[in-house]
Design a protein around this motif. Structure first.
Motif, PDB file in Angstrom:
ATOM      1  N   ALA A  25       0.830  -1.218   0.000  1.00  0.00           N
ATOM      2  CA  ALA A  25       0.000   0.000   0.000  1.00  0.00           C
ATOM      3  C   ALA A  25       0.862   1.265   0.000  1.00  0.00           C
ATOM      4  N   LEU A  26       1.939   1.260   0.798  1.00  0.00           N
ATOM      5  CA  LEU A  26       2.753   2.482   0.899  1.00  0.00           C
ATOM      6  C   LEU A  26       3.409   2.836  -0.443  1.00  0.00           C
ATOM      7  N   PRO A  27       4.155   1.908  -1.087  1.00  0.00           N
ATOM      8  CA  PRO A  27       4.717   2.288  -2.395  1.00  0.00           C
ATOM      9  C   PRO A  27       3.658   2.535  -3.459  1.00  0.00           C
ATOM     10  N   LEU A  28       2.524   1.851  -3.385  1.00  0.00           N
ATOM     11  CA  LEU A  28       1.458   2.110  -4.367  1.00  0.00           C
ATOM     12  C   LEU A  28       0.963   3.559  -4.217  1.00  0.00           C
ATOM     13  N   MET A  29       0.803   3.992  -2.981  1.00  0.00           N
ATOM     14  CA  MET A  29       0.361   5.380  -2.761  1.00  0.00           C
ATOM     15  C   MET A  29       1.401   6.351  -3.335  1.00  0.00           C
ATOM     16  N   ILE A  30       2.671   6.017  -3.126  1.00  0.00           N
ATOM     17  CA  ILE A  30       3.758   6.874  -3.625  1.00  0.00           C
ATOM     18  C   ILE A  30       3.753   6.910  -5.161  1.00  0.00           C
ATOM     19  N   ALA A  31       3.352   5.800  -5.777  1.00  0.00           N
ATOM     20  CA  ALA A  31       3.309   5.747  -7.251  1.00  0.00           C
ATOM     21  C   ALA A  31       2.334   6.778  -7.825  1.00  0.00           C
ATOM     22  N   SER A  32       1.395   7.240  -7.005  1.00  0.00           N
ATOM     23  CA  SER A  32       0.432   8.236  -7.504  1.00  0.00           C
ATOM     24  C   SER A  32       1.147   9.529  -7.921  1.00  0.00           C
ATOM     25  N   LEU A  33       2.341   9.756  -7.386  1.00  0.00           N
ATOM     26  CA  LEU A  33       3.102  10.969  -7.735  1.00  0.00           C
ATOM     27  C   LEU A  33       3.531  10.959  -9.200  1.00  0.00           C
ATOM     28  N   LEU A  34       3.506   9.774  -9.827  1.00  0.00           N
ATOM     29  CA  LEU A  34       4.017   9.652 -11.196  1.00  0.00           C
ATOM     30  C   LEU A  34       3.021  10.112 -12.256  1.00  0.00           C
ATOM     31  N   SER A  35       1.760  10.343 -11.870  1.00  0.00           N
ATOM     32  CA  SER A  35       0.744  10.646 -12.875  1.00  0.00           C
ATOM     33  C   SER A  35      -0.116  11.838 -12.477  1.00  0.00           C
ATOM     34  N   GLU A  36      -0.616  12.562 -13.477  1.00  0.00           N
ATOM     35  CA  GLU A  36      -1.562  13.659 -13.212  1.00  0.00           C
ATOM     36  C   GLU A  36      -2.956  13.113 -12.918  1.00  0.00           C
ATOM     37  N   ASP A  37      -3.192  11.871 -13.331  1.00  0.00           N
ATOM     38  CA  ASP A  37      -4.540  11.294 -13.202  1.00  0.00           C
ATOM     39  C   ASP A  37      -4.736  10.600 -11.861  1.00  0.00           C
ATOM     40  N   THR A  38      -5.970  10.153 -11.648  1.00  0.00           N
ATOM     41  CA  THR A  38      -6.304   9.544 -10.352  1.00  0.00           C
ATOM     42  C   THR A  38      -5.902   8.076 -10.297  1.00  0.00           C
ATOM     43  N   LEU A  39      -5.217   7.715  -9.223  1.00  0.00           N
ATOM     44  CA  LEU A  39      -4.900   6.316  -8.942  1.00  0.00           C
ATOM     45  C   LEU A  39      -5.845   5.858  -7.839  1.00  0.00           C
ATOM     46  N   THR A  40      -6.658   4.862  -8.144  1.00  0.00           N
ATOM     47  CA  THR A  40      -7.600   4.330  -7.150  1.00  0.00           C
ATOM     48  C   THR A  40      -7.008   3.065  -6.556  1.00  0.00           C
ATOM     49  N   LEU A  41      -6.866   3.048  -5.237  1.00  0.00           N
ATOM     50  CA  LEU A  41      -6.295   1.880  -4.550  1.00  0.00           C
ATOM     51  C   LEU A  41      -7.344   1.273  -3.638  1.00  0.00           C
ATOM     52  N   ARG A  42      -7.738   0.055  -3.918  1.00  0.00           N
ATOM     53  CA  ARG A  42      -8.732  -0.636  -3.091  1.00  0.00           C
ATOM     54  C   ARG A  42      -8.027  -1.549  -2.102  1.00  0.00           C
ATOM     55  N   ASN A  43      -8.755  -1.909  -1.046  1.00  0.00           N
ATOM     56  CA  ASN A  43      -8.210  -2.834  -0.038  1.00  0.00           C
ATOM     57  C   ASN A  43      -6.974  -2.258   0.662  1.00  0.00           C
ATOM     58  N   THR A  44      -6.990  -0.942   0.868  1.00  0.00           N
ATOM     59  CA  THR A  44      -5.871  -0.313   1.585  1.00  0.00           C
ATOM     60  C   THR A  44      -6.103  -0.508   3.090  1.00  0.00           C
ATOM     61  N   PRO A  45      -5.108  -1.013   3.828  1.00  0.00           N
ATOM     62  CA  PRO A  45      -5.335  -1.245   5.259  1.00  0.00           C
ATOM     63  C   PRO A  45      -5.447   0.068   6.039  1.00  0.00           C
ATOM     64  N   ARG A  46      -6.187   0.003   7.145  1.00  0.00           N
ATOM     65  CA  ARG A  46      -6.322   1.184   8.027  1.00  0.00           C
ATOM     66  C   ARG A  46      -5.169   1.163   9.027  1.00  0.00           C
ATOM     67  N   LEU A  47      -4.156   1.946   8.733  1.00  0.00           N
ATOM     68  CA  LEU A  47      -2.941   1.903   9.550  1.00  0.00           C
ATOM     69  C   LEU A  47      -2.411   3.309   9.772  1.00  0.00           C
ATOM     70  N   ALA A  48      -1.716   3.482  10.885  1.00  0.00           N
ATOM     71  CA  ALA A  48      -1.115   4.787  11.166  1.00  0.00           C
ATOM     72  C   ALA A  48      -0.123   5.163  10.064  1.00  0.00           C
ATOM     73  N   ASP A  49       0.618   4.185   9.515  1.00  0.00           N
ATOM     74  CA  ASP A  49       1.596   4.500   8.464  1.00  0.00           C
ATOM     75  C   ASP A  49       0.905   5.000   7.191  1.00  0.00           C
ATOM     76  N   VAL A  50      -0.274   4.458   6.893  1.00  0.00           N
ATOM     77  CA  VAL A  50      -1.014   4.920   5.709  1.00  0.00           C
ATOM     78  C   VAL A  50      -1.475   6.364   5.927  1.00  0.00           C
ATOM     79  N   ARG A  51      -1.955   6.657   7.133  1.00  0.00           N
ATOM     80  CA  ARG A  51      -2.389   8.034   7.456  1.00  0.00           C
ATOM     81  C   ARG A  51      -1.211   9.015   7.327  1.00  0.00           C
ATOM     82  N   LEU A  52      -0.073   8.583   7.854  1.00  0.00           N
ATOM     83  CA  LEU A  52       1.095   9.470   7.826  1.00  0.00           C
ATOM     84  C   LEU A  52       1.533   9.719   6.384  1.00  0.00           C
ATOM     85  N   LEU A  53       1.525   8.686   5.583  1.00  0.00           N
ATOM     86  CA  LEU A  53       1.923   8.866   4.180  1.00  0.00           C
ATOM     87  C   LEU A  53       0.918   9.752   3.441  1.00  0.00           C
TER      88      LEU A  53
END
Ligand code: UD1
Length: 430
Positions: A25-53
């Motif tokens: 989930a963390l690197p997938l979220m970071i991959a969103s920086l590579l595109s102007e378009d929307t990256l939809t990520l399903r099944n992302t866990p509810r974690l403090a690290d995800v919130r921080l990122l």
């Protein structure tokens, strides 16, 4: 600060839904920086690290919306995040944010590839060794970036864009492979990454990048070939099941005894771990919708294991395996080859009555008849959950302090264990 109280002795019975993998989930979220378009990520866990990122990415200008679950609902569905990096507002990742989580350093590659510059604080994260970033820097330099380190920051520049090249990693690194892969998708020409990490989460990110328009060959192998494209587009991707969470609950069941279905688990990403569990005399059954783990009557057989990059035994399950071995019928040997100083759980396990001798990177664990509950302190993410495993099989109550370490990596841990009959509760901090 919250604490967790665990009353030991209950066998686990039931079903545990496995969440999406934090380490994907963390690197997938970071991959969103590579595109102007929307990256939809399903099944992302509810974690403090995800919130921080999320906060870190928002600081760079990424617009993030979340479709949550219904209150009280736990399960594989996780959260759906929609991340849109229409414009990059800021190419600096500041110390205050990056120092809290090592993976946030990985924004360096995508920012550099998309904007031609990045200024990223040297990282923090779990205190498990020195964890340098030389391999990340090597990869960016091979792609044509100039790098300087000033006042605790990595300053990277490639004003004319990155250029494809051959990158040979002298050591296998998950993070550096992610960084090189992401950066190479937007570099001019071909990049070959040799001695790439093969963790399933890297395959998951590569598959998402392909959905975004990247050209990648050799996914799931140690040699990745990337042909750069001028831009990436949006995509819809479901985060792979968390193999570390799966292995953790499997070890918990092997420890307490019982019968639990780990629903949505991907046993194919856990071959080595499942072999070790079977060697320890747990009953491991791969099913169509996950993994069933049982232990009835038979004791825990001792094992010898050393941690290795994937497909070897993961360092992220070393502490949990050690907790299991504290009650084995004999002496086990565990060698940690990935991180120095990743034995901080040993002194806390000893507080519960474990008999463990450390010598350099090796731990000798002499199985004991019984563990006894005690107050213990979580020191890092995986160490903290090893204490939960030991406490579930200890006589009496254990109180785990500093549970924020657990919240970084385990979605709904108490709820998932309670649902299988464990006596576990969170005590809100004063
Ligand atoms: C990732 C995982 C972490 C896991 C680790 C090893 C995420 C978010 N984190 O961390 O849970 O424990 O892989 O499986 O996916 N190294 C260098 N130079 C570098 C980078 C790393 O020497 O530039 C060394 C490290 O100190 C370590 C080894 O390489 O000894 C492996 O580290 P690496 O695979 O990079 O770990 P992370 O990506 O930080």
């Amino acid at each position: 600060m919250d604490r967790i109280r665990i009353g030991g002795g209950n066998k686990l019975h039931g079903t545990i839904p496995i969440s999406g993998a934090k380490n994907a989930a963390l690197p997938l979220m970071i991959a969103s920086l590579l595109s102007e378009d929307t990256l939809t990520l399903r099944n992302t866990p509810r974690l403090a690290d995800v919130r921080l990122l999320q906060r870190i990415l928002q600081n760079h200008g990424v617009d993030i919306s979340t479709d949550g679950k219904r209150p009280g609902q736990i399960g594989q569905c996780g959260e759906t995040l929609r991340l849109t990096a229409r414009t990059i507002a800021d190419t600096t990742a500041p110390y205050e944010l990056v120092s809290k989580m090592r993976a946030s350093f990985w924004v360096l590659g995508p920012l550099l590839a998309r904007c031609g510059e990045a200024k990223v604080s040297l990282p923090g994260g779990c205190a498990i060794g020195t964890r340098p970033v030389d391999l990340h820097i090597l990869a960016m330099e091979r792609l044509g970036a100039s790098i300087a380190i000033e006042a605790g920051y990595v300053l990277a520049k490639a004003p004319k864009g990155l250029v494809g090249n051959r990158i040979v990693f002298p050591k296998v690194s998950v993070g550096a492979t992610h960084a090189a892969l992401m950066a190479a998708t937007l570099a001019k020409g071909d990049t070959i990454i040799e001695n790439a990490a093969q963790e399933p989460e890297i395959g998951d990110v590569a598959e998402c990048l392909v959905k975004m328009g990247a050209k990648i060959e050799g996914i799931h192998s140690p040699t990745l070939k990337i042909t750069g494209v001028t831009s990436l587009h949006g995509a819809d991707h479901t985060v792979i099941a968390d193999r570390i969470e799966t292995g953790t609950y499997a070890m918990a069941v092997a420890m307490t005894g019982g019968d639990v279905m780990l629903q949505g688990a991907r046993p194919d990403t856990l071959d080595t771990v499942l072999d070790v569990l079977a060697d320890s005399e747990a009953d491991v059954r791969r099913t169509n919708d996950g993994l069933r783990i049982l232990r009835n009557g038979a004791g825990i057989a001792p094992i010898r294991v050393e941690t290795q990059p994937y497909p070897g035994f993961p360092t992220d399950l070393q502490a949990q395996l050690m907790a299991l071995m504290t009650k084995a019928k004999g002496t086990s040997l565990i060698r940690e080859t990935i991180f120095e100083n990743r034995f901080m759980h040993v002194q806390e396990l000893a507080r519960l009555g474990a008999d463990i001798q450390l010598q350099g990177d090796r731990a000798e664990i002499r199985g004991v008849e019984k563990l006894t509950g005690a107050p213990v302190m979580a020191t890092d993410l995986r160490a903290s959950v090893s204490l939960v495993i030991a406490a579930l099989a200890a006589e009496g109550d254990t109180t785990l302090h500093r549970v924020y370490h657990l919240d970084r990596g385990f979605d709904s841990l108490e709820k998932k264990l309670q649902n299988c009959g464990a006596d576990i509760e969170r005590l809100a901090g004063q």
